[in-house]
Motif scaffolding. Structure first.
Motif, mmCIF file in Angstrom:
data_model
loop_
_atom_site.group_PDB
_atom_site.id
_atom_site.type_symbol
_atom_site.label_atom_id
_atom_site.label_comp_id
_atom_site.label_asym_id
_atom_site.label_seq_id
_atom_site.Cartn_x
_atom_site.Cartn_y
_atom_site.Cartn_z
ATOM 1 N N THR A 27 23.013 2.100 -3.573
ATOM 2 C CA THR A 27 22.486 1.290 -2.469
ATOM 3 C C THR A 27 22.726 1.922 -1.108
ATOM 4 O OG1 THR A 27 24.503 -0.015 -2.459
ATOM 5 C CG2 THR A 27 22.643 -0.883 -3.741
ATOM 6 N N THR A 80 10.961 -7.446 -2.225
ATOM 7 C CA THR A 80 12.092 -6.836 -1.526
ATOM 8 C C THR A 80 12.123 -5.384 -1.968
ATOM 9 O OG1 THR A 80 13.748 -7.375 -3.203
ATOM 10 C CG2 THR A 80 13.445 -8.955 -1.416
ATOM 11 N N TRP A 81 12.634 -4.532 -1.101
ATOM 12 C CA TRP A 81 12.598 -3.097 -1.381
ATOM 13 C C TRP A 81 13.629 -2.376 -0.543
ATOM 14 C CZ3 TRP A 81 11.346 0.417 2.540
ATOM 15 C CH2 TRP A 81 10.959 -0.179 3.754
ATOM 16 N N PHE A 82 13.987 -1.179 -0.968
ATOM 17 C CA PHE A 82 14.761 -0.268 -0.141
ATOM 18 C C PHE A 82 14.589 1.134 -0.687
ATOM 19 C CE2 PHE A 82 17.948 -1.631 -3.285
ATOM 20 C CZ PHE A 82 18.554 -0.443 -3.646
ATOM 21 N N GLN A 91 13.018 4.572 5.261
ATOM 22 C CA GLN A 91 12.619 3.165 5.340
ATOM 23 C C GLN A 91 11.853 2.868 6.621
ATOM 24 O OE1 GLN A 91 15.940 0.977 2.619
ATOM 25 N NE2 GLN A 91 15.850 0.380 4.711
ATOM 26 N N LEU A 141 21.494 3.498 1.795
ATOM 27 C CA LEU A 141 20.114 3.508 2.271
ATOM 28 C C LEU A 141 19.743 4.776 3.009
ATOM 29 C CD1 LEU A 141 19.846 -0.148 3.620
ATOM 30 C CD2 LEU A 141 19.344 0.705 1.329
ATOM 31 N N SER A 150 11.084 -2.946 7.505
ATOM 32 C CA SER A 150 12.258 -2.106 7.248
ATOM 33 C C SER A 150 13.580 -2.721 7.690
ATOM 34 C CB SER A 150 12.083 -0.740 7.911
ATOM 35 O OG SER A 150 11.978 -0.877 9.304
ATOM 36 N N PHE A 168 5.558 -3.469 4.504
ATOM 37 C CA PHE A 168 6.980 -3.184 4.396
ATOM 38 C C PHE A 168 7.648 -3.483 5.736
ATOM 39 C CE2 PHE A 168 5.046 0.001 1.455
ATOM 40 C CZ PHE A 168 5.531 -0.532 0.270
ATOM 41 N N ASN A 170 14.174 -5.351 4.702
ATOM 42 C CA ASN A 170 13.801 -4.915 3.355
ATOM 43 C C ASN A 170 12.963 -5.940 2.598
ATOM 44 O OD1 ASN A 170 16.776 -3.656 3.889
ATOM 45 N ND2 ASN A 170 15.321 -2.191 3.063
ATOM 46 N N LYS A 171 12.109 -6.611 3.320
ATOM 47 C CA LYS A 171 11.195 -7.565 2.692
ATOM 48 C C LYS A 171 9.773 -7.101 2.936
ATOM 49 C CE LYS A 171 14.326 -11.392 2.859
ATOM 50 N NZ LYS A 171 14.551 -12.781 3.076
ATOM 51 N N LYS A 215 17.788 5.251 5.845
ATOM 52 C CA LYS A 215 17.174 4.495 6.945
ATOM 53 C C LYS A 215 15.937 5.196 7.498
ATOM 54 C CE LYS A 215 20.227 1.101 7.601
ATOM 55 N NZ LYS A 215 19.937 -0.300 7.584
ATOM 56 N N LYS A 265 7.751 1.434 7.467
ATOM 57 C CA LYS A 265 7.502 0.161 8.129
ATOM 58 C C LYS A 265 6.013 0.020 8.454
ATOM 59 C CE LYS A 265 8.672 -2.351 12.328
ATOM 60 N NZ LYS A 265 9.445 -2.306 13.568
#
Length: 158
Positions: free
Chosen positions: A25, A96-98, A32, A27, A74, A72, A77-78, A29, A36
């Protein structure tokens, strides 16, 4: 004999505690933030696609995802996704995502009344060829005993 059993038990404990990359987990960033916004899947490709059907994300045939829209967000994370292709059953869902440090995109497709932490099943895909305007998510499936890549091509929506 007792030494062998003891060493075997220790080895089992050590190997069973090893974390897998799917649960990493930490991330990414940067990846991500680059995702967005609003996206469209422009193609889904894999070897043998003219002969083999792939049920993507246990939702629909992979070709039904062509033209699907994805949003997305960021910072939390939804997001959401929607299938709207003619000839395919319409589908829409929050997600949800990451993206973790291993360039893995971890996705959960949610039911409207169930919180993400209660959803136990998800999908892990590899992120590839990420630019400001496009990226790919690559899933692995087994076809004829061989691992095959299913490539979802995302293009930024206007």
């Amino acid at each position: 004999m007792k030494k062998i059993l003891f060493l075997t038990a220790i080895a089992l404990v050590l190997f069973s505690c090893k974390s897998t990359s799917a649960t990493d987990t930490k991330l990414d960033k940067g990846a991500q933030v680059a995702m967005k916004g609003n996206w469209v899947i422009t193609s889904v490709t894999y070897p043998g696609s003219e002969y083999i059907k792939v049920n993507a994300f246990q939702i629909a045939d992979s070709q039904c995802f062509v033209g699907s829209t994805w949003k997305f967000v960021s910072n939390n994370n939804k997001g959401n996704m929607a299938l709207t292709k003619s000839g395919c059953a319409p589908f829409s869902s929050p997600i949800t995502w990451f993206v973790n440090k291993n360039a893995e995109f971890v996705l959960k497709v949610l039911d409207a009344d169930i919180k993400a932490k209660k959803v136990r099943e998800g999908y892990v895909l590899h992120v590839a060829n990420q630019t400001e305007a496009s990226f790919q998510l690559i899933d692995k499936i087994t076809v004829g005993g061989k691992l095959t890549d299913v490539v979802y091509q995302f293009q930024r929506a206007n």
